[in-house]
Design a protein around this motif. Structure first.
Motif, mmCIF file in Angstrom:
data_model
loop_
_atom_site.group_PDB
_atom_site.id
_atom_site.type_symbol
_atom_site.label_atom_id
_atom_site.label_comp_id
_atom_site.label_asym_id
_atom_site.label_seq_id
_atom_site.Cartn_x
_atom_site.Cartn_y
_atom_site.Cartn_z
ATOM 1 N N PHE A 39 6.664 -1.845 5.942
ATOM 2 C CA PHE A 39 5.285 -1.193 6.682
ATOM 3 C C PHE A 39 6.121 0.040 7.309
ATOM 4 O O PHE A 39 5.809 1.593 7.364
ATOM 5 N N ASN B 240 3.115 4.304 1.448
ATOM 6 C CA ASN B 240 3.514 3.417 1.231
ATOM 7 C C ASN B 240 3.039 1.984 2.682
ATOM 8 O O ASN B 240 3.660 1.264 2.325
ATOM 9 N N MET B 241 2.949 2.706 3.319
ATOM 10 C CA MET B 241 1.972 1.878 4.274
ATOM 11 C C MET B 241 0.861 0.942 3.910
ATOM 12 O O MET B 241 0.740 -0.276 4.375
ATOM 13 N N GLY C 87 6.610 3.707 5.580
ATOM 14 C CA GLY C 87 6.031 4.223 6.430
ATOM 15 C C GLY C 87 6.248 5.567 7.362
ATOM 16 O O GLY C 87 6.133 6.569 7.621
ATOM 17 N N SER D 272 4.679 8.947 3.488
ATOM 18 C CA SER D 272 4.418 8.092 4.222
ATOM 19 C C SER D 272 3.876 6.798 4.463
ATOM 20 O O SER D 272 3.798 5.605 4.267
#
Length: 421
Positions: free
Chosen positions: A165, A238-239, A169, A235
């Motif tokens: 994370f 991905n988070m 992120g 980002s």
């Protein structure tokens, strides 16, 4: 720690302490997995095919080093144990090589830049092996209880998801932030790597807009103009994936593995991952809701495979002992590390070559043609989905079923008790 496993139950505090070691390792591995190719093309200015070739050569070279590390660690005997001393010995050089691998030496000649990239990345890969293989092997000898082994790896990969994370992120927004108004991208990457290495927080203060705005803005997660859209969007993608994967590990991995066995759970989850990954080919550039929906589904499907993979390698080490009457935990986990690095190298090389063949233009903020965008779409969807499918087929031949594992563990426990007597 002796390679003869004496304890079955492992205290939660010990599991938690063990899991924190992989947080540090994944601050490095996540960068290599997600951003290495982008760093070489956009910051070093290397062509995609050249960058991919560097990753291939380094990862394959490092992969062949892994079994050597596994053999050495299996034969290490100190008063601190077999595997734990290696984590202490490699900590400082690991951090140094991490920074050097993402440092631009200021060389203009692209050939020399490629040489620097190759050498610095190879040193990082070797040091990663000397740290990660003993670490993973340690998890394989903490207990022989198959449920405890799954629990250890579930907690471990909850911690890994937190590192994922953070890295996936925050990396690009932090690079933009640290680059400053002058756009000093190399400075941005260097300070970001330093930040991740130190696990620090910076410039968080409350403004009139509120504490959450201040926190997000301190990590550059607030878009101030259209130029921020890519780094912030990627980002956030991905988070979201990391959060869903974390929930899947916590809520699904142990339940499914205990009910259906590691092998069957892994096969079904990897198959679903392949399906949802292939579907990333479908959304249009503006279909954001579908992209994030697929991200959630793919992350949830993939989540149980993350801890189960490493728990299964521990089962493989038991299988080797069961068949040969000789335990080689480090060697088994080095085989997994070999496969990871070979996959990282081949994946990076093929991605770079495919992007170059579709006309991808290296460098920051360069406009891409329709053909280059098609290449990006393929390496993000159909190609990795096909490779996931190969993994599903390979797992059909994996012999350690739940019934076989229970029988094997029972006989190994009797054998170990007889040896200890």
């Amino acid at each position: 720690m002796s390679s003869t496993i004496m304890r079955q139950k492992v205290a939660f505090g010990e599991k938690l302490g063990y899991s924190l070691g992989d947080v540090a390792a994944n601050l490095v591995f996540q960068i290599m997995m997600v951003f290495q190719l982008k760093f070489y093309t956009d910051v070093f200015g290397l062509e995609g095919a050249v960058a991919g070739t560097i990753i291939l050569i380094v990862c394959l070279s490092g992969a062949f080093f892994d079994p050597i590390v596994g053999i050495i660690t299996d034969r290490t005997n100190t008063r601190w144990g077999k595997y734990r001393p290696w984590l202490l010995w490699t900590a400082l050089p690991f951090s140094v090589f991490y920074v050097l691998a993402f440092y631009h030496p200021g060389i203009e000649e692209k050939g020399l830049v490629a040489v620097y990239a190759t050498v610095s990345y190879l040193l990082l890969i070797i040091m990663y092996a000397m740290s990660s293989i003993p670490y993973s092997s340690l998890g394989g000898v903490m207990t022989s209880d198959i449920k405890e082994r799954t629990s250890i790896n579930a907690i471990r990969f909850v911690a890994v998801s937190l590192a994922q994370f953070m890295v996936q992120g925050l990396t690009l927004p932090l690079v933009d932030k640290f680059a400053g108004e002058e756009g000093k991208v190399q400075q941005g990457w260097t300070l970001t790597i330093d930040f991740l290495g130190m696990l620090g927080l910076t410039d968080i203060h409350q403004e009139k807009t509120g504490i959450w705005f201040a926190i997000l803005n301190s990590f550059n997660l607030i878009a101030h103009d259209s130029s921020d859209a890519y780094s912030i969007g990627f980002s956030l993608f991905n988070m979201v994936g990391a959060v869903i994967q974390l929930l899947g590990i916590v809520l699904l991995a142990r339940i499914l593995a205990n009910r259906f066995g590691k092998r069957n759970t892994f096969i079904v989850c990897l198959f679903l991952t392949a399906v949802f990954t292939a579907m990333f080919y479908l959304p249009s550039p503006v279909d954001i809701s579908l992209v994030f929906s697929l991200c959630i589904l793919k992350s949830l499907a993939y989540a149980p495979t993350v801890p189960l993979l490493w728990a299964m390698i521990g089962d493989v080490a038991d299988h080797v002992e069961y068949i040969s009457k000789r335990r080689a935990t480090g060697f088994c986990f080095s085989g997994m590390s070999f496969a990871l690095k070979a996959g990282l190298g081949l994946g990076g090389a093929f991605a770079g070559i495919i992007l170059t063949s579709f006309g991808y233009v290296s460098g920051l903020n360069e406009p891409q043609s329709a053909e280059a965008l098609q290449g990006i779409r393929l390496v993000s969807s159909l190609i990795p989905a096909f490779l996931f499918g190969i993994g599903v087929i390979a797992l059909l031949f994996y012999p350690i079923t739940k019934t076989y594992n229970e029988k094997m563990q029972s006989e190994l426990s009797i054998r170990r008790r007889n040896i200890s007597v």
